[in-house]
Enzyme design. Structure first.
Site, PDB file in Angstrom:
ATOM      1  N   HIS A   1      31.967  29.917  22.636  1.00 36.05           N
ATOM      2  CA  HIS A   1      31.144  28.862  22.381  1.00 36.05           C
ATOM      3  C   HIS A   1      30.443  29.774  21.001  1.00 36.05           C
ATOM      4  CE1 HIS A   1      28.755  24.911  22.505  1.00 36.05           C
ATOM      5  NE2 HIS A   1      27.657  25.922  21.653  1.00 36.05           N
TER       6      HIS A   1
ATOM      7  N   VAL B   1      29.134  21.733  31.264  1.00 32.88           N
ATOM      8  CA  VAL B   1      29.209  22.150  29.974  1.00 32.88           C
ATOM      9  C   VAL B   1      28.977  23.488  29.812  1.00 32.88           C
ATOM     10  CG1 VAL B   1      28.786  20.627  27.393  1.00 32.88           C
ATOM     11  CG2 VAL B   1      29.691  19.160  29.963  1.00 32.88           C
TER      12      VAL B   1
ATOM     13  N   GLU C   1      33.976  34.799  16.308  1.00 34.50           N
ATOM     14  CA  GLU C   1      34.524  34.548  16.889  1.00 34.50           C
ATOM     15  C   GLU C   1      35.674  35.187  17.151  1.00 34.50           C
ATOM     16  OE1 GLU C   1      33.637  29.802  17.472  1.00 34.50           O
ATOM     17  OE2 GLU C   1      34.765  29.939  16.402  1.00 34.50           O
TER      18      GLU C   1
END
Ligand code: GRF
Length: 212
Positions: A110, A145, A175
């Site tokens: 995320h 979520v 990431e």
């Protein structure tokens, strides 16, 4: 030691998938055995095919709904005997049934430091809020979520220009390091979840000691 079998779910361009294919696939007993997408046109599928990895498309409309699609996708993944499912830009919420079928075996990347800025457009949320530091989180997926147990986080400073494309570039770079790093730790047995408080416990392990 047997092979550690990974599945990757992706909806988009698949640069995180590419980082996994380049950094992990076929090394240290780790294999990407399949890649699934909810989008037949996802460029991620081409990246998988180029690497000789089996692909599957599970579009919601072909299965009568999200829950039915997730059930078919879960069967497909279970038949391939996967040890871990990595969400790499998979842009749909997984059904509760799917998540419960693979407890502590689904990870997500995320683009924010959770619990800040969950959900869509985390980078836009961070810019909107005016934070000076944001970052990247890799976490296990639960039924909420972006709410599951946190495995790794790394901070990224927001550029003083507040330039969105620069921040996106820097976050994506992080990431591409952090997701493979988390998978490597899990494959080496270096990560477990304490079921009492749903927090990740890093396990000292000969193969992971001294890391990060
Ligand atoms: C990444 O920023 C990921 O964090 C978000 O979607 C993006 C996927 O990019 N959930 P890619 O498809 O891996 O290039």
């Amino acid at each position: 030691m047997g092979t550690f079998r990974i599945a990757v779910l992706a909806s988009g361009t698949g640069t995180n998938l590419q980082a996994i294919l380049d950094g992990l696939h076929g090394r240290d007993g780790i294999e990407v055995v399949c890649v699934a997408s909810n989008k037949p046109e996802a460029p991620a599928l081409e990246r998988a095919a180029d690497a000789g990895v089996e692909t599957g498309v599970f579009a919601r409309d072909d299965h009568g709904g999200r829950v039915e699609r997730d059930a078919a996708m879960a069967d497909w993944l279970a038949a391939r005997d996967v040890d871990l499912i990595a969400l790499a830009g998979y842009m749909e919420l997984l059904s509760g049934q799917f998540v419960r079928r693979f407890p502590n075996r689904i990870v997500n990347v995320h683009p924010a430091l959770l619990p800040s800025f969950p959900g869509l457009d985390a980078i836009g949320q961070a810019l909107e809020h005016g934070v000076a530091v944001t970052g990247v989180t890799v976490h296990f997926v639960d039924e909420g979520v972006d709410s599951g147990p946190i495995i790794l986080q790394r901070a990224v400073a927001v550029p003083y220009t507040r330039d969105r494309s620069q921040l996106e570039r820097e976050i994506h770079e992080v990431e591409h390091q952090l997701l493979p790093e988390a998978i490597r730790l899990i494959a080496a047995g270096g990560v477990s979840v304490d079921d009492r408080d749903r927090r990740v416990v890093r396990v000292e392990h000969p193969e992971t000691a001294g890391d990060g």
